[in-house]
Design a protein around this motif. Structure first.
Motif, PDB file in Angstrom:
ATOM      1  N   ASN A 628       0.822  -1.206   0.000  1.00  0.00           N
ATOM      2  CA  ASN A 628       0.000   0.000   0.000  1.00  0.00           C
ATOM      3  C   ASN A 628       0.860   1.261   0.000  1.00  0.00           C
ATOM      4  O   ASN A 628       0.372   2.352  -0.302  1.00  0.00           O
ATOM      5  N   MET A 629       2.148   1.091   0.373  1.00  0.00           N
ATOM      6  CA  MET A 629       3.076   2.220   0.351  1.00  0.00           C
ATOM      7  C   MET A 629       3.819   2.338  -0.978  1.00  0.00           C
ATOM      8  O   MET A 629       4.663   3.226  -1.139  1.00  0.00           O
ATOM      9  N   GLU A 656      15.964   5.054   0.054  1.00  0.00           N
ATOM     10  CA  GLU A 656      14.513   5.072  -0.172  1.00  0.00           C
ATOM     11  C   GLU A 656      13.935   3.668  -0.162  1.00  0.00           C
ATOM     12  O   GLU A 656      12.815   3.454   0.319  1.00  0.00           O
ATOM     13  N   LEU A 657      14.677   2.703  -0.668  1.00  0.00           N
ATOM     14  CA  LEU A 657      14.217   1.318  -0.640  1.00  0.00           C
ATOM     15  C   LEU A 657      14.097   0.832   0.805  1.00  0.00           C
ATOM     16  O   LEU A 657      13.139   0.143   1.164  1.00  0.00           O
ATOM     17  N   ALA A 658      15.066   1.203   1.651  1.00  0.00           N
ATOM     18  CA  ALA A 658      15.008   0.832   3.059  1.00  0.00           C
ATOM     19  C   ALA A 658      13.845   1.522   3.763  1.00  0.00           C
ATOM     20  O   ALA A 658      13.169   0.928   4.618  1.00  0.00           O
ATOM     21  N   PHE A 659      13.589   2.774   3.406  1.00  0.00           N
ATOM     22  CA  PHE A 659      12.449   3.502   3.977  1.00  0.00           C
ATOM     23  C   PHE A 659      11.137   2.810   3.598  1.00  0.00           C
ATOM     24  O   PHE A 659      10.229   2.666   4.422  1.00  0.00           O
ATOM     25  N   PHE A 660      11.041   2.366   2.357  1.00  0.00           N
ATOM     26  CA  PHE A 660       9.844   1.658   1.878  1.00  0.00           C
ATOM     27  C   PHE A 660       9.651   0.342   2.610  1.00  0.00           C
ATOM     28  O   PHE A 660       8.539  -0.002   3.044  1.00  0.00           O
ATOM     29  N   TYR A 661      10.714  -0.418   2.787  1.00  0.00           N
ATOM     30  CA  TYR A 661      10.621  -1.724   3.440  1.00  0.00           C
ATOM     31  C   TYR A 661      10.340  -1.609   4.938  1.00  0.00           C
ATOM     32  O   TYR A 661       9.634  -2.438   5.508  1.00  0.00           O
ATOM     33  N   SER A 662      10.921  -0.613   5.587  1.00  0.00           N
ATOM     34  CA  SER A 662      10.772  -0.513   7.036  1.00  0.00           C
ATOM     35  C   SER A 662       9.459   0.111   7.454  1.00  0.00           C
ATOM     36  O   SER A 662       9.035  -0.045   8.601  1.00  0.00           O
ATOM     37  N   GLY A 663       8.805   0.843   6.535  1.00  0.00           N
ATOM     38  CA  GLY A 663       7.559   1.498   6.909  1.00  0.00           C
ATOM     39  C   GLY A 663       7.771   2.574   7.948  1.00  0.00           C
ATOM     40  O   GLY A 663       6.894   2.829   8.784  1.00  0.00           O
ATOM     41  N   ASP A 670      -2.495   5.950   8.790  1.00  0.00           N
ATOM     42  CA  ASP A 670      -2.083   6.619   7.556  1.00  0.00           C
ATOM     43  C   ASP A 670      -2.245   5.702   6.347  1.00  0.00           C
ATOM     44  O   ASP A 670      -2.793   6.086   5.324  1.00  0.00           O
ATOM     45  N   VAL A 671      -1.737   4.506   6.451  1.00  0.00           N
ATOM     46  CA  VAL A 671      -1.780   3.547   5.353  1.00  0.00           C
ATOM     47  C   VAL A 671      -2.302   2.226   5.892  1.00  0.00           C
ATOM     48  O   VAL A 671      -1.879   1.785   6.964  1.00  0.00           O
ATOM     49  N   MET A 672      -3.192   1.607   5.158  1.00  0.00           N
ATOM     50  CA  MET A 672      -3.753   0.336   5.607  1.00  0.00           C
ATOM     51  C   MET A 672      -2.639  -0.691   5.772  1.00  0.00           C
ATOM     52  O   MET A 672      -1.853  -0.919   4.867  1.00  0.00           O
ATOM     53  N   GLY A 673      -2.542  -1.281   6.949  1.00  0.00           N
ATOM     54  CA  GLY A 673      -1.489  -2.238   7.242  1.00  0.00           C
ATOM     55  C   GLY A 673      -0.370  -1.642   8.057  1.00  0.00           C
ATOM     56  O   GLY A 673       0.310  -2.339   8.777  1.00  0.00           O
ATOM     57  N   GLY A 674      -0.172  -0.294   7.957  1.00  0.00           N
ATOM     58  CA  GLY A 674       0.827   0.381   8.788  1.00  0.00           C
ATOM     59  C   GLY A 674       2.239  -0.078   8.498  1.00  0.00           C
ATOM     60  O   GLY A 674       2.569  -0.532   7.407  1.00  0.00           O
TER      61      GLY A 674
END
Length: 720
Positions: A628-629, A656-663, A670-674
């Motif tokens: 969802n992110m 940015e890839l690490a930011f995406f994976y770590s949430g 904010d985003v479904m699943g958090g």
């Protein structure tokens, strides 16, 4: 009157160095001191199949260094090119390095010696009637006597080879002055010979000085490794040795060695490492052994370690150091971990008792049992009985209560002290556990909680399976930018913090939304920002797998433009811009389409010709990102990645890839699943951090907080 500035100096012309200068420079890299020359010549003797090696030394090896062996010898026809650079009998093509089983392979040892010393070789093969003697200088054969012919001369001799090195560094006075005293250089020669005699047990090796009748080193033909260790380091070391043998077909290695036990405590550590029979310095192995023995030996004591690793030659790069002192090999961290685990098991079964030195009774002093005691003379049987029990148990004194630490994280977790809530996240976690959505009595929910014994065993098995699956070898990459980024991670690692991470015990998640967890290290309790830890860990894992990511295939593949539009519809920052949202979408789309070949090759991020996202990189097995992110991720890489500089491009994209994976910074509202779930933090992030994470110094300032220690708590309790 002002003087006119002088015109700039003209550039100096570039000239090719003479061959003699080039060879002498190369020789200085390989032969740094007499011990290096001895190492190269001993390895040649071992490659020749020698069973007896005799070394004679004069003035620390500078005046004379002679090595005699009974190996296969050198053919007469090979003597004219013997000391030319890159002449060898070990390999014929570069691909032969992947299956190398000999010590030497470059053909530079004798050539280097001949450039910095006077070299004489006497050799005889078993099928020749006599030996042949020749002299060399600067890589070429020279006459043995002035005015003679530059060819081998017949001589008396036994089967094998005698190499005589005289006047080492006679033509490099600076190097000669930099050497230590003769006694120190001789001690380095002995250290090299001792190491090789231990590893090549069964081969007789002798070393002595010129003019002496007794040898400083002498090992017997057919002796064992343990026997030779006893000869060199004494019976005290030999008596405390423990043999360890381990083999792992998956990692492709076999290890055997001798390690000192808990009763041995040397003033100086001894570490002998051989990789594919080559004496090397291996910093990760040494550091791991030091950390292992740190908890076993008293402060200031050091172990004895001899370890021989046989690794698949295809996984070892022997051509990484001029003196072959260092080698590189795959799966380094995993091999070290397997060896340490095998050593722990061996010492656990061996260390059933420990020996302590005590001071003997001083002359004239009376034994304690003979001295009168007021309590015993009073005839109080209760007091006498108490003393007897105390004396009988004094030998098995327990550690102080403020030194006891918990070692089993499944015994009781932090969740045991928290009330059960019925939030949406808890419901999601219950669905993962296999429970029904219907509300049940609290007892059923407790049976499936993390502190249930049965469920804890299940989680432990799952964690072990994940640990096996998440073995992540470092990819090979020749790009300078990636090498610099990896080096920055290594040099920026905080060693004390690294020890905490590698040896911690997970306590529990303290604040999931705030990204805080608690871990224990020895007697200390820490509060850790697991969100920041996860982001940095995933960045390092991405850097580790650069160019060799596993792919996550997306079916059906979503259109890139539609995902960017979705992300842009949720963003309000673009409203202040002068361009329309559709222009922003088109710019991001064009940028990613132009870079899609690079993204696919290095990051396994595949975008089709018609603009559909077909695959994403898998950074950590067992942990998938919140898809969802994904629209938000596309916006960030389109804006935040520096696409015009190679090093900055790789660095910012991996961030940015690490930011995406770590949430990071994303909540369930904010985003479904958090972001990360409590189970992912405990069973995926922290186990992976134990294996691969190198914590940077910056994390110590804001992401690691010492909450308390057992000693501090006991001081508080004592005041109460």
């Amino acid at each position: 009157m002002a003087t006119k500035p002088s015109p700039p100096a003209l550039p100096k012309p570039i000239a090719k160095l003479p061959t003699a200068v080039v060879n002498r420079i190369a020789a200085g890299e390989i032969i740094q001191r007499p011990a290096n020359a001895l190492k190269e010549l001993i390895e040649n003797a071992l490659d020749a199949g020698a069973t007896t090696i005799r070394v004679t030394v004069k003035e620390g090896g500078v005046k004379l260094l002679q090595i005699q062996d009974n190996g296969s010898g050198i053919r007469k026809s090979d003597l004219p090119i013997l000391c030319e650079r890159f002449t060898t009998s070990k390999i014929r093509a570069f691909d032969d390095l992947t299956s190398l089983s000999s010590y030497g392979f470059r053909g530079e040892a004798l050539a280097s010696v001949s450039h910095v010393a006077h070299l004489t070789v006497t050799t005889k093969t078993r099928d020749e009637p006599c030996a042949w003697k020749s002299a060399y200088s600067d890589g070429f054969m020279i006459p043995l006597k002035p005015g003679g012919a530059a060819e081998p001369s017949p001589s008396a001799g036994n089967d094998g080879t005698v190499i005589t090195v005289e006047d080492l560094f006679f033509n490099t006075p600076t190097r000669l002055k930099s050497l230590r005293s003769s006694s120190e250089e001789y001690s380095k020669i002995l250290a090299v010979l001792m190491s090789y005699s231990i590893h090549n047990a069964g081969i007789s090796m002798v070393c002595k000085k010129v003019g002496t009748t007794t040898a400083d080193i002498q090992t017997s033909l057919g002796a064992s490794v343990r026997d030779n260790i006893g000869v060199h380091y004494g019976e005290g070391v030999k008596r405390e040795l423990v043999e360890v043998e381990v083999e792992d077909d998956k990692l492709g290695f076999k290890a055997d060695g001798w390690f000192s036990g808990a009763n041995y405590a040397g003033k100086k550590g001894t570490f002998l490492f051989f990789i594919n029979h080559r004496l090397v310095d291996c910093t990760p192995l040494k550091r791991a052994m030091e950390a292992f023995y740190q908890t076993l030996l008293p402060k200031g004591a050091h172990p004895f370690v001899y370890l021989s690793l046989n690794i698949n030659p295809g996984k070892v790069d022997v051509n990484v150091h001029p003196t072959k002192r260092e080698v590189g090999f795959e799966d380094q961290d995993d091999i070290v971990e397997v060896v340490c685990n095998a050593l722990a098991k061996a010492l656990e079964s061996h260390g059933s008792s420990r020996t302590f030195r005590v001071q003997t009774l001083l002359p004239g002093a009376k034994p304690v049992s003979d001295q009168p005691s007021s309590s015993s003379s009073s005839g109080d049987p209760a007091t006498s009985k108490t003393r007897t029990q105390s004396a009988s148990t004094s030998g098995s004194r327990k550690p102080a209560p403020n030194k006891l630490v918990r070692t089993d994280q499944n015994a009781q977790t932090l969740h045991a002290f928290l009330a059960t809530t019925t939030t949406a996240r808890a419901a999601n976690d219950d669905d993962m556990d296999g429970e029904d959505d219907t509300e049940g009595p609290p007892k059923k929910r407790i049976k499936q909680s993390d502190h249930s014994k049965e469920f804890a065993e299940k989680l432990e098995k799952e964690a072990k399976l994940v640990a096996v699956r998440t073995r992540i070898p470092q990819s090979e990459c020749s790009l300078r930018s990636i090498a610099d980024l990896r080096k920055a991670v290594t040099t920026g690692c905080h060693r004390d913090l690294d020890s905490v991470i590698k040896n911690h015990i997970f306590v529990g998640v303290a604040d999931l939304e705030g990204g805080m967890s608690m871990i224990q290290h020895q007697t200390k309790l820490y509060l850790v920002n697991h969100a920041a830890l996860a982001e940095e860990l995933l960045y390092q894992l991405g850097l580790r797998q650069f160019g060799r990511f596993v792919r996550i295939k997306l079916e059906p593949p979503p259109p890139l433009k539609d995902l960017v539009r979705i992300a842009l519809s949720n963003e309000k920052s673009h409203e202040s811009l002068k361009i329309t949202p559709e222009e922003i979408v088109q710019r991001i789309f064009d940028r990613l389409m132009q870079s899609r070949a690079m993204l696919d090759e290095y990051f396994s991020f595949t975008i089709s010709d018609n603009g559909e996202i077909e695959s994403l990189p898998l950074v950590l097995q067992g942990h998938t990102p919140n898809l969802n992110m994904l629209p938000h991720f596309l916006i960030r890489i389109g804006v935040n990645v520096d696409w015009f500089s190679e090093k900055e491009c790789f660095d910012t994209f991996l961030r940015e890839l690490a930011f995406f994976y770590s949430g990071t910074g994303v909540s369930s509202s904010d985003v479904m699943g958090g972001g990360l779930t409590a189970r992912e933090v405990q069973h995926t992030i922290f186990p992976a951090a134990k294996q691969y994470f190198l914590p940077p110094t910056t994390m110590l300032k804001k992401d690691f907080v010492l909450v308390t220690s057992l000693e501090s708590l006991y001081k508080v309790f004592e005041r109460c």
